[in-house]
Motif scaffolding. Structure first.
Motif, PDB file in Angstrom:
ATOM      1  N   MET A 134       0.829  -1.204   0.000  1.00  0.00           N
ATOM      2  CA  MET A 134       0.000   0.000   0.000  1.00  0.00           C
ATOM      3  C   MET A 134       0.865   1.256   0.000  1.00  0.00           C
ATOM      4  O   MET A 134       1.836   1.359   0.762  1.00  0.00           O
ATOM      5  CB  MET A 134      -0.906   0.027   1.234  1.00  0.00           C
ATOM      6  N   THR A 135       0.495   2.207  -0.850  1.00  0.00           N
ATOM      7  CA  THR A 135       0.989   3.576  -0.745  1.00  0.00           C
ATOM      8  C   THR A 135      -0.191   4.432  -0.297  1.00  0.00           C
ATOM      9  O   THR A 135      -1.311   3.931  -0.132  1.00  0.00           O
ATOM     10  CB  THR A 135       1.534   4.084  -2.082  1.00  0.00           C
ATOM     11  N   ARG A 136       0.041   5.723  -0.133  1.00  0.00           N
ATOM     12  CA  ARG A 136      -1.045   6.577   0.343  1.00  0.00           C
ATOM     13  C   ARG A 136      -2.251   6.559  -0.602  1.00  0.00           C
ATOM     14  O   ARG A 136      -3.395   6.639  -0.165  1.00  0.00           O
ATOM     15  CB  ARG A 136      -0.539   8.010   0.512  1.00  0.00           C
ATOM     16  N   ALA A 137      -2.009   6.430  -1.894  1.00  0.00           N
ATOM     17  CA  ALA A 137      -3.094   6.543  -2.864  1.00  0.00           C
ATOM     18  C   ALA A 137      -3.380   5.264  -3.634  1.00  0.00           C
ATOM     19  O   ALA A 137      -4.426   5.149  -4.267  1.00  0.00           O
ATOM     20  CB  ALA A 137      -2.781   7.669  -3.857  1.00  0.00           C
ATOM     21  N   HIS A 164      -8.483   4.220   2.983  1.00  0.00           N
ATOM     22  CA  HIS A 164      -7.673   4.158   1.769  1.00  0.00           C
ATOM     23  C   HIS A 164      -8.604   4.043   0.549  1.00  0.00           C
ATOM     24  O   HIS A 164      -9.665   3.397   0.624  1.00  0.00           O
ATOM     25  CB  HIS A 164      -6.731   2.951   1.827  1.00  0.00           C
ATOM     26  N   PRO A 165      -8.239   4.651  -0.582  1.00  0.00           N
ATOM     27  CA  PRO A 165      -9.117   4.613  -1.761  1.00  0.00           C
ATOM     28  C   PRO A 165      -9.496   3.215  -2.232  1.00  0.00           C
ATOM     29  O   PRO A 165     -10.532   3.043  -2.886  1.00  0.00           O
ATOM     30  CB  PRO A 165      -8.292   5.344  -2.829  1.00  0.00           C
ATOM     31  N   SER A 166      -8.686   2.210  -1.899  1.00  0.00           N
ATOM     32  CA  SER A 166      -9.012   0.846  -2.324  1.00  0.00           C
ATOM     33  C   SER A 166      -9.848   0.092  -1.297  1.00  0.00           C
ATOM     34  O   SER A 166     -10.372  -0.989  -1.600  1.00  0.00           O
ATOM     35  CB  SER A 166      -7.725   0.060  -2.588  1.00  0.00           C
ATOM     36  N   VAL A 167      -9.978   0.640  -0.088  1.00  0.00           N
ATOM     37  CA  VAL A 167     -10.694  -0.052   0.987  1.00  0.00           C
ATOM     38  C   VAL A 167     -12.039   0.605   1.280  1.00  0.00           C
ATOM     39  O   VAL A 167     -13.051  -0.078   1.486  1.00  0.00           O
ATOM     40  CB  VAL A 167      -9.835  -0.090   2.270  1.00  0.00           C
ATOM     41  N   ARG A 168     -12.045   1.916   1.281  1.00  0.00           N
ATOM     42  CA  ARG A 168     -13.258   2.647   1.635  1.00  0.00           C
ATOM     43  C   ARG A 168     -14.486   2.229   0.816  1.00  0.00           C
ATOM     44  O   ARG A 168     -15.575   2.036   1.383  1.00  0.00           O
ATOM     45  CB  ARG A 168     -13.000   4.148   1.483  1.00  0.00           C
ATOM     46  N   PRO A 169     -14.363   2.061  -0.516  1.00  0.00           N
ATOM     47  CA  PRO A 169     -15.560   1.673  -1.286  1.00  0.00           C
ATOM     48  C   PRO A 169     -16.181   0.355  -0.837  1.00  0.00           C
ATOM     49  O   PRO A 169     -17.397   0.164  -0.973  1.00  0.00           O
ATOM     50  CB  PRO A 169     -15.028   1.574  -2.722  1.00  0.00           C
ATOM     51  N   GLN A 201      -5.791  11.711   7.137  1.00  0.00           N
ATOM     52  CA  GLN A 201      -6.947  12.475   6.689  1.00  0.00           C
ATOM     53  C   GLN A 201      -8.078  12.468   7.709  1.00  0.00           C
ATOM     54  O   GLN A 201      -8.101  11.670   8.648  1.00  0.00           O
ATOM     55  CB  GLN A 201      -7.457  11.879   5.375  1.00  0.00           C
ATOM     56  N   GLU A 202      -9.018  13.379   7.499  1.00  0.00           N
ATOM     57  CA  GLU A 202     -10.248  13.367   8.287  1.00  0.00           C
ATOM     58  C   GLU A 202     -11.039  12.104   7.953  1.00  0.00           C
ATOM     59  O   GLU A 202     -11.029  11.630   6.814  1.00  0.00           O
ATOM     60  CB  GLU A 202     -11.083  14.606   7.976  1.00  0.00           C
TER      61      GLU A 202
END
Length: 536
Positions: free
Chosen positions: A90-93, A282-287, A430-431
């Motif tokens: 994982m990276t930040r994005a 994370h963008p890959s986990v949140r969804p 992040q928030e």
């Protein structure tokens, strides 16, 4: 209120097992399978069997095949065959798919709720004739005149915060047996006393630990992929912090999601809870989680020391098994199969020999210890950072642990740096808006409950340290590493003081491990207190 042992009722058994986790239940059940006439008792501090059990958990089934042939025809309530493994960096994005190491090949394994599995095992043990007593804390040890362990003392119930009996007072009994099997799990209250008293760790490295935080989610319809096992390394952890995530897809659109990280990190202001929550965003986990709801959450310490930190597991009148001995295989991220095997080894030893003597050699000669020896250098290989650790892991995997070296472990609390010395990186976290909003909300989902009018089970051995040295040197890290907001620094008319919100405690033991001064002593509260984990 205390009373002398002579005043207590004594209940005799042939074997008393402390802890109704997988190792303790496997031991008790195997004892009755081998010797149906043997009287076996299991003492468990949680109100219900499984209520304090928290694990990932992906299990290897071979020990269950030996203990309960045919179990697959009537499996535990939550038991999903693994269909696919994935590992990500994982990276930040972004997340980048990387090869899955052989230790994490889960073909043939099962995703379970370990709490539900322990309830299932307890039913099997009771059907075989084991006496199981949930809701009773083994608060102290009973001793024979020769200094050997005689059994355990069940904690008194109905004691107020000042140590005086209430109207509901009930005196605890003593349960005696020729052998007491300590199956308390990681950093057990009585096990650590026995290790210290008998110097069981004199010839081993310091034990090292991690903290695991887990949530069970009900996803939006159609989002689950039953049998999918996902792990990750990298963000949101700094390169010098060991750890990673897991997402295990159960049936019925449910997922177990969690984070495990080593407690040997240096930053006194680092929050394991916040790291986990950041991972969820994370963008890959949140969804995956959006549109779903959290069902349950919890945390527990994880033993990581391996064979180097394995203490002597026998002493006069008692033995150590399972996570209480330190048998988790860290590279596999699995300990249940080791716990089951150690419990079965203990039972077979006791039936054959009748005493604790010789069990240490038996365990070290068994498949349990051999498995740990092969991977002994992988976890300590990460002491100097992720990249060197990954290189060490690759070498040790290729050589199957046959290189003539054994890396050393260190005590976790000694690795923390003082606040003025540690230069924390800018993590730019992040928030957040996914639940739980904070640690107190997480405690709600753990369903933890303690009678607030009972003695505080988090003993501060030197309270002045908290308001003097610890403020100046470490900025009170207990307020950060505790996942349940138990510790709070409060300013009032008398000055700065440490407030202990003991009712929040989820019994993870992190404070007992990570406190840099080792002045926090976790002891068992009144029986039935603590979290009530559901399918964790």
């Amino acid at each position: 209120m205390t009373s002398s042992p002579a005043e207590r009722e004594i209940m005799p058994y042939d074997v008393v097992v402390v802890g109704a986790g997988p190792s303790g239940l496997a031991c008790a059940l195997r004892l009755k399978q081998l010797d149906p006439e043997r009287m076996v008792a299991v003492i468990e501090k949680s109100a219900e069997i499984g209520a304090h059990i928290l694990s990932g958990a992906v299990i290897e089934p071979q020990p269950l095949d030996e203990l309960l042939p045919g179990w697959r025809e009537q499996p535990p309530p939550v038991c999903v065959p693994v269909e696919k493994d994935q590992l990500f960096f994982m990276t930040r994005a972004k997340r980048i798919r990387v090869p899955t190491p052989p230790q994490q090949n889960n073909h043939g394994n099962f995703i379970v709720s370990l709490g539900a599995m322990c309830q299932w095992l307890a039913d099997k043990a009771e059907a075989a004739g084991v006496d199981i007593f949930p809701g009773y804390s083994a608060s102290d040890l009973a001793w024979n005149a020769d200094g050997s362990v005689a059994g355990v003392i069940i904690g008194d119930m109905g004691i107020n915060r000042d140590g005086e009996p209430k109207d509901s007072y009930v005196q605890g009994i003593e349960i005696h047996a020729p052998v007491t099997v300590m199956a308390e799990g990681c950093r057990g209250h009585l096990s650590k006393q026995l290790i210290r008293k008998f110097a069981l760790d004199a010839d081993s490295d310091p034990q090292t630990y991690g903290i695991g935080i887990k949530e069970l989610w009900q996803l939006a319809p159609g989002k689950g992929q039953a049998g999918l096992v996902q792990h990750s390394i990298g963000w949101p952890l700094d390169p010098d912090i060991y750890g990673g995530s897991f997402i295990y897809h159960l049936d019925k659109d449910r997922v177990a999601i969690g984070f495990v990280l080593g407690l040997d990190y240096a930053d006194p202001e680092f929050s394991p809870f916040e790291a986990f929550q950041q991972f969820k965003h994370h963008p890959s986990v949140r969804p995956l989680l959006e549109g779903g709801e959290i069902i349950s959450s919890g945390a527990r310490a994880v033993v990581e020391g391996g064979i180097q930190s394995l203490p002597r597991v026998e002493m006069p009148g008692a033995i150590l098994i399972g996570d209480g001995a330190g048998l988790l295989n860290v590279p596999k991220i699995k300990g249940t199969h080791q716990a089951l095997r150690s419990g079965m080894e203990a039972a077979e030893h006791l039936v054959a020999k009748g005493s604790a003597e010789g069990f240490d050699k038996r365990l070290r000669d068994s498949a349990v210890a051999h498995e740990l020896h092969k991977v002994r250098n992988i976890r300590p290989g990460f002491h100097k950072g992720m990249w060197r650790g990954l290189l060490t892991a690759a070498i040790e995997t290729v050589t199957a642990g046959k290189l003539p070296r054994t890396l050393k472990n260190h005590a976790d609390h000694e690795q923390m740096q003082q606040a003025t010395e540690y230069d924390a990186p800018d993590r730019a976290w992040q928030e957040r808006d996914l639940p739980p909003r904070d640690r107190l909300a997480s405690v709600y989902f753990a369903a933890t409950a303690h009678d607030e009018d009972q003695p505080v089970h988090l003993q501060i051995l030197d309270p002045d340290v908290c308001t003097t040295r610890c403020v100046a040197e470490y900025n009170n890290p207990c307020t950060q590493f505790c996942p349940a907001s138990v510790y709070e620094m409060v300013e009032d008319e008398n000055g700065l003081r440490l407030q202990i919100n003991a009712a929040n405690c989820v019994h993870c033991k992190t404070c007992d491990i990570k406190d840099p001064y080792q002045v926090i002593n976790w002891v068992t509260p009144e029986g039935g207190s603590g979290p009530n984990y559901q399918n964790l």
